[in-house]
Design an enzyme around this catalytic site. Structure first.
Site, PDB file in Angstrom:
ATOM      1  N   LYS A  20      23.351 -42.173 -22.939  1.00 26.60           N
ATOM      2  CA  LYS A  20      23.519 -43.338 -22.068  1.00 26.60           C
ATOM      3  C   LYS A  20      24.227 -42.994 -20.754  1.00 26.60           C
ATOM      4  O   LYS A  20      23.854 -43.485 -19.690  1.00 26.60           O
ATOM      5  CB  LYS A  20      24.329 -44.385 -22.850  1.00 26.60           C
ATOM      6  CG  LYS A  20      24.295 -45.766 -22.287  1.00 26.60           C
ATOM      7  CD  LYS A  20      24.982 -46.755 -23.233  1.00 26.60           C
ATOM      8  CE  LYS A  20      26.441 -46.422 -23.451  1.00 26.60           C
ATOM      9  NZ  LYS A  20      27.135 -47.286 -24.382  1.00 26.60           N
ATOM     10  N   LYS A  60      -5.068 -17.459 -12.865  1.00 27.74           N
ATOM     11  CA  LYS A  60      -5.300 -18.548 -11.913  1.00 27.74           C
ATOM     12  C   LYS A  60      -6.763 -18.963 -12.074  1.00 27.74           C
ATOM     13  O   LYS A  60      -7.569 -18.205 -12.590  1.00 27.74           O
ATOM     14  CB  LYS A  60      -5.013 -18.099 -10.481  1.00 27.74           C
ATOM     15  CG  LYS A  60      -3.538 -17.844 -10.231  1.00 27.74           C
ATOM     16  CD  LYS A  60      -2.741 -19.140 -10.103  1.00 27.74           C
ATOM     17  CE  LYS A  60      -1.319 -18.983 -10.581  1.00 27.74           C
ATOM     18  NZ  LYS A  60      -0.524 -20.200 -10.518  1.00 27.74           N
ATOM     19  N   ASP A  67      -0.965 -17.360 -19.661  1.00 30.58           N
ATOM     20  CA  ASP A  67      -1.884 -18.444 -19.320  1.00 30.58           C
ATOM     21  C   ASP A  67      -1.274 -19.281 -18.224  1.00 30.58           C
ATOM     22  O   ASP A  67      -0.048 -19.331 -18.070  1.00 30.58           O
ATOM     23  CB  ASP A  67      -2.061 -19.364 -20.538  1.00 30.58           C
ATOM     24  CG  ASP A  67      -3.289 -19.024 -21.362  1.00 30.58           C
ATOM     25  OD1 ASP A  67      -4.118 -18.233 -20.886  1.00 30.58           O
ATOM     26  OD2 ASP A  67      -3.411 -19.555 -22.481  1.00 30.58           O
ATOM     27  N   ASP A  68      -2.104 -19.994 -17.489  1.00 30.12           N
ATOM     28  CA  ASP A  68      -1.564 -21.021 -16.618  1.00 30.12           C
ATOM     29  C   ASP A  68      -1.104 -22.158 -17.539  1.00 30.12           C
ATOM     30  O   ASP A  68      -1.779 -22.460 -18.537  1.00 30.12           O
ATOM     31  CB  ASP A  68      -2.650 -21.495 -15.639  1.00 30.12           C
ATOM     32  CG  ASP A  68      -2.042 -22.016 -14.354  1.00 30.12           C
ATOM     33  OD1 ASP A  68      -0.829 -22.330 -14.361  1.00 30.12           O
ATOM     34  OD2 ASP A  68      -2.754 -22.109 -13.347  1.00 30.12           O
ATOM     35  N   HIS A 115       8.090 -22.119 -20.228  1.00 29.12           N
ATOM     36  CA  HIS A 115       7.697 -22.509 -18.861  1.00 29.12           C
ATOM     37  C   HIS A 115       8.613 -23.635 -18.388  1.00 29.12           C
ATOM     38  O   HIS A 115       8.994 -24.501 -19.173  1.00 29.12           O
ATOM     39  CB  HIS A 115       6.228 -22.952 -18.830  1.00 29.12           C
ATOM     40  CG  HIS A 115       5.700 -22.990 -17.439  1.00 29.12           C
ATOM     41  ND1 HIS A 115       5.894 -24.071 -16.600  1.00 29.12           N
ATOM     42  CD2 HIS A 115       5.038 -22.061 -16.712  1.00 29.12           C
ATOM     43  CE1 HIS A 115       5.360 -23.797 -15.419  1.00 29.12           C
ATOM     44  NE2 HIS A 115       4.832 -22.580 -15.460  1.00 29.12           N
ATOM     45  N   GLY A 153       5.150 -18.190  -6.075  1.00 29.86           N
ATOM     46  CA  GLY A 153       4.969 -17.685  -4.707  1.00 29.86           C
ATOM     47  C   GLY A 153       5.523 -16.283  -4.511  1.00 29.86           C
ATOM     48  O   GLY A 153       5.889 -15.906  -3.393  1.00 29.86           O
ATOM     49  N   GLY A 179       1.115 -14.875  -9.536  1.00 35.31           N
ATOM     50  CA  GLY A 179      -0.269 -15.316  -9.705  1.00 35.31           C
ATOM     51  C   GLY A 179      -0.993 -15.093  -8.390  1.00 35.31           C
ATOM     52  O   GLY A 179      -1.717 -14.101  -8.187  1.00 35.31           O
TER      53      GLY A 179
HETATM   54  C1  1AE Z   1       7.956 -21.454 -11.758  1.00 30.08           C
HETATM   55  C2  1AE Z   1       6.622 -21.299 -12.497  1.00 30.08           C
HETATM   56  C3  1AE Z   1       5.638 -20.432 -11.782  1.00 30.08           C
HETATM   57  C4  1AE Z   1       4.264 -20.501 -12.363  1.00 30.08           C
HETATM   58  O1  1AE Z   1       4.073 -20.860 -13.501  1.00 30.08           O
HETATM   59  C5  1AE Z   1       3.128 -20.123 -11.572  1.00 30.08           C
HETATM   60  O2  1AE Z   1       1.931 -20.427 -12.064  1.00 30.08           O
HETATM   61  C6  1AE Z   1       3.209 -19.450 -10.375  1.00 30.08           C
HETATM   62  O3  1AE Z   1       2.108 -19.077  -9.700  1.00 30.08           O
HETATM   63  P1  1AE Z   1       2.125 -18.350  -8.298  1.00 30.08           P
HETATM   64  O4  1AE Z   1       2.732 -16.991  -8.484  1.00 30.08           O
HETATM   65  O5  1AE Z   1       2.963 -19.186  -7.373  1.00 30.08           O
HETATM   66  O6  1AE Z   1       0.702 -18.285  -7.867  1.00 30.08           O
END
Ligand code: 1AE
Length: 429
Positions: free
Chosen positions: A102, A151, A178-179, A268, A354, A376
């Site tokens: 609460k 991706k 995996d994504d 995740h 990123g 990714g």
């Molecule tokens: C903080 C989680 C990052 C993640 O799961 C992810 O898919 C990142 O992808 P990129 O490296 O930004 O393409």
């Protein structure tokens, strides 16, 4: 403030409370009493005696006034409250509802730390493999690990996934995840996905000599997750990705401590933005992505970095790292900072989102040797292709490990892949 003789029977929550005028002692007392016995002063003496063991206690209140240092621009207090173990059972849900149910909705109050009683802490085994166990599975001990993320997964068939998996593997990754947005679907069901990716991992190993862990996304109805995990393990699953915050910490705890689910869990951070980013509300990153993930059994934990596309302040990143790697868990800290007796295995930190090769020197500077470099778009977006994208990262890791700046390393070793990554994304220092 209360003088308790045995703090080890209490879990201690630390809150940061912002208020320009509040009587912080009154606020603290309201939490300590309100979240335990409900009311105190109105109780008859005999009832007080029987309720004493259930009462929460104020451990400390540190008030900070604006202007006392350049950082303090608003009035706030750090309030520590001890909650008796006898009030709640050994689940993270019970603890969280006790310490931040609460009150999480009552004013500018953020939960910034938690220390566990010995009894509570002993109910958790933590990561089954931990950082060292993951390294052992891969047979890699001499460098930071490297992971890539699928991706373009939705709407792709098994052949499409296999192709992506093979390209990532040939680039020199240790882990592939995996994504998190890939759920059960008719094109790539979990058992088929595991089997095809395992096959691709074996094929790549002929060239790279590397073992690969594939963290397949464990999804579905909560009560069927165990069955789903076993189906994936029967098909050869070597690790699970799990969206912990959507399902709950106790679900991760149940799955990760199941003796028949004997593979590492990767947590995740999806939805973590509901918890940590506000200065005034929610739960700090070191708790939600650090201590609770590790206690619940995450071997590997992803979170945003200070440098990539989704940014978390460096100080918060370092606090997560501390929570994943050290033993500052038990309430004994109140009596001279003693370590917990039941030591948890360390969890791997994965600063993510990123990430490109030009950020690797910063990652290694901040996280050292025991980190997973994860990307990714920074692999798939490489101008020379996915395999080169992975190779550029491995080159950046070697350069940084040897204390050589990326540009000099690329030039003196003829690393076209790293050079192309530098030309595309630059190098951050
Ligand atoms: C903080 C989680 C990052 C993640 O799961 C992810 O898919 C990142 O992808 P990129 O490296 O930004 O393409």
């Amino acid at each position: 403030m209360t003088n308790i003789s045995n703090w080890s029977d209490y879990c201690v929550a630390t809150y940061r409370c912002y208020d320009a005028k509040a009587d912080f002692h009154k606020k603290a007392l309201g939490i300590a009493v309100g979240m335990t016995v409900g009311s105190w002063t109105d109780l008859p003496e005999t009832k007080k005696q029987s309720m004493q063991k259930h009462l929460g206690h104020i451990v400390s209140i540190e008030v900070h006034e604006p202007g006392e240092s350049p950082e303090v621009t608003e009035r706030y207090a750090d309030i520590r409250i001890a909650y008796p173990d006898v009030n709640f059972t050994s689940e993270l849900s019970a603890l969280l509802i006790t310490i931040f149910g609460k009150v999480s909705m009552d004013g500018k109050l953020k939960l910034i730390d938690v220390h566990f009683s010995e009894r509570f802490y002993q109910a958790f085994q933590g990561p089954k493999f931990g950082l060292d166990g993951v390294r052992d599975l891969l047979g890699v001990h001499d460098r930071p690990l490297f992971m890539s993320i699928f991706k373009s997964v939705i709407g792709h068939d098994l052949a499409g996934l296999r192709e992506q998996f093979l390209a990532m593997s040939l680039g020199g990754v240790d882990l592939i995840k995996d994504d998190e947005i890939l759920f059960e679907n008719p094109l790539t069901p979990i058992d088929k996905r595991v089997a095809i990716c395992r096959e691709a991992a074996e094929e790549a190993k002929q060239t790279t000599g590397q073992n690969i862990l594939y963290a397949v996304n464990l999804t579905g109805p909560t009560f069927k997750l165990r069955e789903q995990a076993k189906k994936a393990i029967d098909a050869g699953a070597t690790a699970f990705l799990f969206n912990v915050l959507a399902y709950g910490f106790d679900v991760l705890h149940e799955l990760s401590s199941d003796p028949e689910i004997n593979v590492p869990f990767m947590a995740h951070p999806a939805m973590a933005g509901c918890f940590y980013p506000s200065q005034y509300h929610g739960i700090s990153a070191n708790v939600v992505l650090g201590k609770l993930m590790r206690l619940a059994g995450a071997d590997i934990v992803l979170f945003p970095s200070p440098y990539g596309s989704v940014v978390m302040p460096r100080e918060e990143n370092m606090a997560i790292k501390h929570a994943l790697l050290t033993q500052d868990f038990a309430v004994d800290y109140l009596s001279e900072g003693a370590d917990a007796t039941n030591k948890l295995k360390r969890s791997f930190a994965v600063p993510s989102a990123g990430i490109h090769p030009g950020l690797v020197p910063l990652i290694l500077r901040d996280f050292g040797h025991d980190v997973i470099v994860n990307a990714g778009g920074g692999i798939f977006g490489h101008p020379m292709g996915t395999v080169a994208g992975g190779q550029a990262f491995r080159q950046a890791i070697s350069a940084s490990q040897n204390g050589i700046d990326l540009q000099s390393y690329a030039s003196s070793n003829g690393c076209a892949e790293l050079q192309s990554a530098i030309d595309t994304w630059g190098v951050r220092s």
